[in-house]
Structure formats: C-alpha cells, structure tokens
Design an enzyme around this catalytic site. Structure first.
Site, PDB file in Angstrom:
ATOM      1  CE1 TYR A 164       1.204  -0.831   4.807  1.00  0.00           C
ATOM      2  CE2 TYR A 164       3.436  -1.244   6.059  1.00  0.00           C
ATOM      3  CZ  TYR A 164       2.246  -1.710   4.989  1.00  0.00           C
ATOM      4  OH  TYR A 164       2.463  -3.054   4.594  1.00  0.00           O
ATOM      5  CE  LYS A 168      -0.524  -3.614   6.488  1.00  0.00           C
ATOM      6  NZ  LYS A 168      -1.651  -4.445   5.999  1.00  0.00           N
TER       7      LYS A 168
END
Length: 271
Positions: A164, A168
């Site tokens: 993640y 991001k």
C-alpha cells in the site's frame, strides 16, 4: 452561483466512505457526477441522492482495475455531458502483511488498484482533455480542469503496508509528473494524503470479501484506542472532512495550485 455549477466530475469508489462524501459534496456545489463503485447498489444509492437534491448523476459500476475500465469511465462522462472537468481517483482498500509473509499477488494487487488504475483512467482522459483544451484555446477561453489523486500518510512508510505504501508513494510521483505534462492543457493535478479517517476500513479488524478475495481489514483494538491520542486535533476525521480537503482542489480558488500534496490528518503524519 454554486462553485462547481456545470462541471463534470468523475469519482472512483464513490459509493461508500470518503468517495461517497466527495461525490455528494461536489454535487452539492453543482457538479454533474459520474459515480463509480465496485458494487452497483451503493453507487446507485449515491446517484439517487444526488438526483433527489436536484443534481445530475450516472453510475459506472465495476472494478477500476478491470481491462478497459478507464475508457468506459471517461467515455460515460463524454457521452452524457461532452466534457470532463474533475477526476478524483479515490477507490481503494488495504491488504496488509509484513513483507516476509506478503505474496506477489498481495503486493501487485495494491499497485494495480492504487497506482495502475489511476494511471489508466488519466491516460484514457488525456485525449478528450487535449481536444477540449485545444478548442477552448482557439476560442480564446481558459478552462482549468482538476485531477485529485488520493494518497495516504502511509506513503511515507508504514509497518505491514509495503504494498500500500509503495503504491501511494508512486501515486504522488504520478501526480507531480502529470502536473508538469498537463499544464499546457490547463489541468491542475494535485494530491490529498489522508491520515486517520473513520471509515469501514479503519474500524476493528474484520474479514471482508473484496473482488473475490477474503481480506482482513481494519486495526487491532489497542491501536484503535491509541489513535485519537496520537492525533494533535484529538480524533479521527470524518468522511465529510476528508471530502472537504478534496473539494479545496476542485474549486476555482485553487486554479493556480498544481503539483501539490496536502495532508488531511488532523496534524498527524508527514511524507
């Protein structure tokens, strides 16, 4: 006059949580909204709320990672309203594990969802936006369009989120690159990085089925109890507050702001 009167906005993940709040906020200021969600029911509910308030909305359900989704999503706006003014890349979820226990599928899934899908949507929008900007320039008009990509303070690194966090962080790089590429088309491209926002994905650990995968999302009870004490403003944010930070990048007052990352975290977090 509402600030977004006549604008056409595309919002991924717009059926629940932050995306829902974003879609409703933009509509309340006059935008016509293309609402996406993985499942049709919540997206349709949001579209109905917009219509009930006198606005215009349509639904494009399905996974943003699906083949051809970007073209279908952008095409729906162009077919219905002939323009694209705002794109909010919001859809997402987390699939956590420490790196030694993380599978290739788990790592790639987060890249596909949080980085590749926004790239494909923006690539699909590039030619329509170029042609619209060319026509407006020939007419002596300047129309500023907006892209708001949703990142996270996890982009600065977070244990258990190598997948993640990498996605991001990559999205911030995509934001800054497109702000330079698309300035000639009069597009302001910015990013909002969320901290602790209270949604179903930040509640107590629970099993969910997402895109056919059984995934545990949420946080341990002890972590939840400590979060409010860690945030300078003393609490997690609401979806409506999160939507407000996205809205700031969509209104005319931010037309000359591009290539920036704003953290919406109550004073918590840095990148």
């Amino acid at each position: 006059m509402r600030k977004l009167e006549g604008k056409v906005a595309l919002v991924t993940g717009g059926g629940r949580g932050i995306g829902r709040a974003v879609a409703l906020k933009l509509a309340s200021e006059g935008a016509r909204v293309v609402v996406n969600d993985l499942d049709e029911a919540p997206a349709s509910e949001v579209a109905q709320l917009i219509r009930a308030g006198g606005g215009e909305a349509l639904v494009v359900a399905g996974s943003v990672t699906a083949e051809g989704f970007g073209e279908r999503f952008v095409g729906a706006a162009m077919d219905a309203w002939g323009d694209v003014h705002i794109i909010v890349n919001n859809a997402g979820y987390t699939w956590d594990n420490v790196v030694q226990k993380m599978s290739d599928e788990q790592f790639q899934a987060m890249l596909d969802l949080h980085l590749v899908a926004p790239f494909r949507i923006l690539r699909a929008a590039a030619e329509p936006i170029r042609l619209l900007a060319k026509r407006e320039a020939a007419e002596g008009r300047e129309v500023i369009r907006k892209v708001v990509n949703i990142s996270s303070i996890a982009a600065g690194g977070n244990p258990g989120q190598a997948n993640y966090a990498s996605a991001k962080a990559g999205l911030i790089g995509l934001t800054k690159t497109l702000s330079r590429e698309w300035g000639r088309y009069k597009v302001a491209v910015n990013c909002v990085a969320f901290g602790w926002i209270r949604t179903r994905l930040t509640e107590t650990l629970a099993d969910m089925t997402i895109e056919g995968r059984e995934i545990q999302v949420g946080l341990q009870g002890a972590t939840l109890a400590a979060m409010d004490q860690m945030i300078p403003l003393g609490r997690g944010g609401t979806p409506e507050e999160a939507a407000g930070s996205v809205y700031l990048f969509c209104i005319p007052e931010s037309d000359y702001v591009s290539g920036q990352v704003v953290i919406c975290g109550g004073g918590m977090g840095s990148i």
